[in-house]
Design a protein around this motif. Sequence first.
Motif, PDB file in Angstrom:
ATOM      1  N   PRO A 102       0.786  -1.234   0.000  1.00  0.00           N
ATOM      2  CA  PRO A 102       0.000   0.000   0.000  1.00  0.00           C
ATOM      3  C   PRO A 102       0.818   1.284   0.000  1.00  0.00           C
ATOM      4  O   PRO A 102       0.502   2.225  -0.734  1.00  0.00           O
ATOM      5  CB  PRO A 102      -0.834  -0.121   1.281  1.00  0.00           C
ATOM      6  CG  PRO A 102      -0.956  -1.589   1.505  1.00  0.00           C
ATOM      7  CD  PRO A 102       0.339  -2.166   1.045  1.00  0.00           C
ATOM      8  N   TYR A 126      -4.352   0.656  -1.257  1.00  0.00           N
ATOM      9  CA  TYR A 126      -4.040   1.699  -0.285  1.00  0.00           C
ATOM     10  C   TYR A 126      -5.271   2.494   0.130  1.00  0.00           C
ATOM     11  O   TYR A 126      -5.196   3.317   1.051  1.00  0.00           O
ATOM     12  CB  TYR A 126      -2.977   2.654  -0.848  1.00  0.00           C
ATOM     13  CG  TYR A 126      -3.334   3.308  -2.154  1.00  0.00           C
ATOM     14  CD1 TYR A 126      -4.121   4.444  -2.189  1.00  0.00           C
ATOM     15  CD2 TYR A 126      -2.887   2.780  -3.363  1.00  0.00           C
ATOM     16  CE1 TYR A 126      -4.461   5.048  -3.393  1.00  0.00           C
ATOM     17  CE2 TYR A 126      -3.215   3.374  -4.575  1.00  0.00           C
ATOM     18  CZ  TYR A 126      -4.000   4.503  -4.579  1.00  0.00           C
ATOM     19  OH  TYR A 126      -4.341   5.095  -5.770  1.00  0.00           O
ATOM     20  N   THR A 132      -3.344   6.020   4.166  1.00  0.00           N
ATOM     21  CA  THR A 132      -2.053   5.335   4.161  1.00  0.00           C
ATOM     22  C   THR A 132      -1.036   6.094   4.999  1.00  0.00           C
ATOM     23  O   THR A 132      -0.297   5.503   5.805  1.00  0.00           O
ATOM     24  CB  THR A 132      -1.544   5.183   2.719  1.00  0.00           C
ATOM     25  OG1 THR A 132      -2.512   4.462   1.951  1.00  0.00           O
ATOM     26  CG2 THR A 132      -0.227   4.431   2.676  1.00  0.00           C
TER      27      THR A 132
END
Length: 205
Positions: A102, A126, A132
């Motif tokens: 991610p 993500y 994130t």
Amino acid sequence: MKDLIFYTNPMSRGRIVRWMLEEVGEPYDTVLLDFASTMKDASYLAINPMGKVPVIRHHDTVVSEAAAICAYLADAFPKKNLAPPLDERGPYYRWMFFAAGPLEAAVTAKALGLLAPPEKRAMAGYGTFETTMDTLEAAVAGREYVAADHFTAADVYVGSQIGWGLMFGTIDKRPAFTAYVERLRARPASLRATALDDAALPKKS
């Protein structure tokens, strides 16, 4: 030739693996490759058909992908204590592969102007760039190391990803990120790796 061979270019993710190799402390040979020529030679494509670096060869085992190499080296040289005991590896695997999956995907997508639009966020591993970054910040804030009570290969990989993001402006300079990276960069192995890779950079005419 030594039992451990490192294929790299000093302007690549090979810098991550160089640092890991210096943490491991075992002797290794370095093979420097050029992006436009030797990396695309048939002899190297037989080792990595992607024509990319880094790659290591340890005896008869070939490993590509920086996160995989870090995990392999930690297991291949267990006396270096660069991976937690197996029953404590949940955070270690989680954060190393969060950074390889991610995090890298989100940073790359943002740099390319290709972040998933709201209606397609569920398709992206993500989710959102902001989520994130917040998740990453929570992982390193107030902690000396990301995955254990001591330094591990996860710190090499996560620290490298954050360090590059801070350097190139693709990750926000949040205090938790800068403090974490500054601690890691002061490690003797990190300093040695940086010196070796900097010395291998093409000389300016």
